[in-house]
Design a protein around this motif. Structure first.
Motif, PDB file in Angstrom:
ATOM      1  N   PHE A   1      27.887  26.987  34.503  1.00  0.00           N
ATOM      2  CA  PHE A   1      27.689  27.403  35.886  1.00  0.00           C
ATOM      3  C   PHE A   1      28.013  26.279  36.864  1.00  0.00           C
ATOM      4  O   PHE A   1      28.498  26.536  37.962  1.00  0.00           O
ATOM      5  CB  PHE A   1      26.262  27.910  36.119  1.00  0.00           C
ATOM      6  CG  PHE A   1      26.073  29.351  35.765  1.00  0.00           C
ATOM      7  CD1 PHE A   1      26.797  30.339  36.405  1.00  0.00           C
ATOM      8  CD2 PHE A   1      25.166  29.725  34.797  1.00  0.00           C
ATOM      9  CE1 PHE A   1      26.623  31.673  36.078  1.00  0.00           C
ATOM     10  CE2 PHE A   1      24.985  31.054  34.467  1.00  0.00           C
ATOM     11  CZ  PHE A   1      25.720  32.033  35.109  1.00  0.00           C
ATOM     12  N   LEU A   2      27.742  25.053  36.481  1.00  0.00           N
ATOM     13  CA  LEU A   2      28.076  23.929  37.345  1.00  0.00           C
ATOM     14  C   LEU A   2      29.594  23.805  37.521  1.00  0.00           C
ATOM     15  O   LEU A   2      30.089  23.659  38.650  1.00  0.00           O
ATOM     16  CB  LEU A   2      27.493  22.634  36.779  1.00  0.00           C
ATOM     17  CG  LEU A   2      27.610  21.406  37.660  1.00  0.00           C
ATOM     18  CD1 LEU A   2      26.831  21.594  38.946  1.00  0.00           C
ATOM     19  CD2 LEU A   2      27.098  20.195  36.924  1.00  0.00           C
ATOM     20  N   ILE A   3      30.323  23.882  36.428  1.00  0.00           N
ATOM     21  CA  ILE A   3      31.788  23.793  36.502  1.00  0.00           C
ATOM     22  C   ILE A   3      32.368  24.968  37.283  1.00  0.00           C
ATOM     23  O   ILE A   3      33.215  24.796  38.165  1.00  0.00           O
ATOM     24  CB  ILE A   3      32.395  23.708  35.083  1.00  0.00           C
ATOM     25  CG1 ILE A   3      32.022  22.378  34.434  1.00  0.00           C
ATOM     26  CG2 ILE A   3      33.905  23.884  35.118  1.00  0.00           C
ATOM     27  CD1 ILE A   3      32.349  22.299  32.961  1.00  0.00           C
ATOM     28  N   VAL A   4      31.894  26.176  36.975  1.00  0.00           N
ATOM     29  CA  VAL A   4      32.394  27.360  37.676  1.00  0.00           C
ATOM     30  C   VAL A   4      32.021  27.295  39.154  1.00  0.00           C
ATOM     31  O   VAL A   4      32.794  27.704  40.024  1.00  0.00           O
ATOM     32  CB  VAL A   4      31.866  28.643  37.009  1.00  0.00           C
ATOM     33  CG1 VAL A   4      32.167  29.870  37.849  1.00  0.00           C
ATOM     34  CG2 VAL A   4      32.468  28.806  35.630  1.00  0.00           C
ATOM     35  N   GLY A   5      30.857  26.765  39.464  1.00  0.00           N
ATOM     36  CA  GLY A   5      30.454  26.633  40.860  1.00  0.00           C
ATOM     37  C   GLY A   5      31.350  25.687  41.637  1.00  0.00           C
ATOM     38  O   GLY A   5      31.715  25.966  42.783  1.00  0.00           O
ATOM     39  N   VAL A   6      31.713  24.576  41.023  1.00  0.00           N
ATOM     40  CA  VAL A   6      32.621  23.634  41.688  1.00  0.00           C
ATOM     41  C   VAL A   6      33.993  24.277  41.884  1.00  0.00           C
ATOM     42  O   VAL A   6      34.580  24.201  42.982  1.00  0.00           O
ATOM     43  CB  VAL A   6      32.723  22.325  40.868  1.00  0.00           C
ATOM     44  CG1 VAL A   6      33.848  21.455  41.387  1.00  0.00           C
ATOM     45  CG2 VAL A   6      31.411  21.579  40.908  1.00  0.00           C
ATOM     46  N   VAL A   7      34.513  24.914  40.845  1.00  0.00           N
ATOM     47  CA  VAL A   7      35.821  25.579  40.953  1.00  0.00           C
ATOM     48  C   VAL A   7      35.770  26.686  42.004  1.00  0.00           C
ATOM     49  O   VAL A   7      36.681  26.830  42.836  1.00  0.00           O
ATOM     50  CB  VAL A   7      36.268  26.134  39.580  1.00  0.00           C
ATOM     51  CG1 VAL A   7      37.482  27.036  39.708  1.00  0.00           C
ATOM     52  CG2 VAL A   7      36.529  25.001  38.616  1.00  0.00           C
ATOM     53  N   TYR A   8      34.706  27.456  42.020  1.00  0.00           N
ATOM     54  CA  TYR A   8      34.542  28.556  42.984  1.00  0.00           C
ATOM     55  C   TYR A   8      34.485  28.022  44.409  1.00  0.00           C
ATOM     56  O   TYR A   8      35.116  28.588  45.316  1.00  0.00           O
ATOM     57  CB  TYR A   8      33.275  29.330  42.645  1.00  0.00           C
ATOM     58  CG  TYR A   8      33.037  30.540  43.510  1.00  0.00           C
ATOM     59  CD1 TYR A   8      33.652  31.750  43.230  1.00  0.00           C
ATOM     60  CD2 TYR A   8      32.179  30.478  44.607  1.00  0.00           C
ATOM     61  CE1 TYR A   8      33.430  32.863  44.013  1.00  0.00           C
ATOM     62  CE2 TYR A   8      31.946  31.583  45.391  1.00  0.00           C
ATOM     63  CZ  TYR A   8      32.580  32.762  45.093  1.00  0.00           C
ATOM     64  OH  TYR A   8      32.371  33.864  45.876  1.00  0.00           O
ATOM     65  N   THR A   9      33.739  26.945  44.605  1.00  0.00           N
ATOM     66  CA  THR A   9      33.631  26.373  45.943  1.00  0.00           C
ATOM     67  C   THR A   9      34.983  25.856  46.431  1.00  0.00           C
ATOM     68  O   THR A   9      35.380  26.103  47.576  1.00  0.00           O
ATOM     69  CB  THR A   9      32.600  25.228  45.946  1.00  0.00           C
ATOM     70  OG1 THR A   9      31.354  25.733  45.452  1.00  0.00           O
ATOM     71  CG2 THR A   9      32.394  24.677  47.334  1.00  0.00           C
ATOM     72  N   ILE A  10      35.694  25.157  45.582  1.00  0.00           N
ATOM     73  CA  ILE A  10      37.016  24.633  45.960  1.00  0.00           C
ATOM     74  C   ILE A  10      37.997  25.777  46.197  1.00  0.00           C
ATOM     75  O   ILE A  10      38.767  25.761  47.167  1.00  0.00           O
ATOM     76  CB  ILE A  10      37.533  23.656  44.883  1.00  0.00           C
ATOM     77  CG1 ILE A  10      36.658  22.400  44.871  1.00  0.00           C
ATOM     78  CG2 ILE A  10      38.986  23.305  45.120  1.00  0.00           C
ATOM     79  CD1 ILE A  10      36.919  21.475  43.699  1.00  0.00           C
TER      80      ILE A  10
END
Length: 138
Positions: free
Chosen positions: A15-24
């Protein structure tokens, strides 16, 4: 419990990785960051990390279970798993009280929702202390 800790920690990292990718991705491909989804991703990572930390903490205090061995067989976990109340009505009472709270909350009837909270607490206490016998009964 180590297996459960690893699962929840892996979910937190995901979720942390997906959250960073989603935000960018939403920052560059929209007019700005889509905050509802980004917040949900990071909070999901935090909740998974809380559960993983709890399981990691508990794993140090309980004896090793068959699930914790890499070469364990299904038969290793056979036997009694614990005591489960066969005829308890407290879970139904808790569900009813929670449903009343949800109705009061959903309809913005705050006094009704707040009035149901003591009922929820009483039913949870009933479930927790269902088989409690005082020290004088031993």
């Amino acid at each position: 419990m180590k297996i459960e800790a690893r699962i929840f920690e892996a979910i937190a990292v995901f979720f942390l990785i997906v959250g960073v990718v989603y935000t960018i991705a939403t920052y560059y491909f929209r007019t700005g960051v889509e905050w509802a989804g980004a917040t949900a991703m990071f909070f999901s990572a935090g909740l998974a990390l809380i559960a993983g930390t709890y399981f990691r903490f508990v794993a140090r205090r309980v004896e090793i279970r068959p699930e914790d061995f890499d070469d364990a067989e299904i038969e290793d976990g056979a036997g009694e798993l614990g005591f489960f109340s066969p005829h308890s009505y407290w879970p139904v009472m808790i569900a009813g009280a929670a449903a009343l709270f949800a109705i009061g909350f959903a309809t913005a009837n705050w006094w009704f929702a707040l009035g149901v909270i003591p009922i929820i607490i009483a039913t949870v206490a009933g479930l927790v202390f269902e088989y409690h016998v005082g020290p004088e009964k031993h």
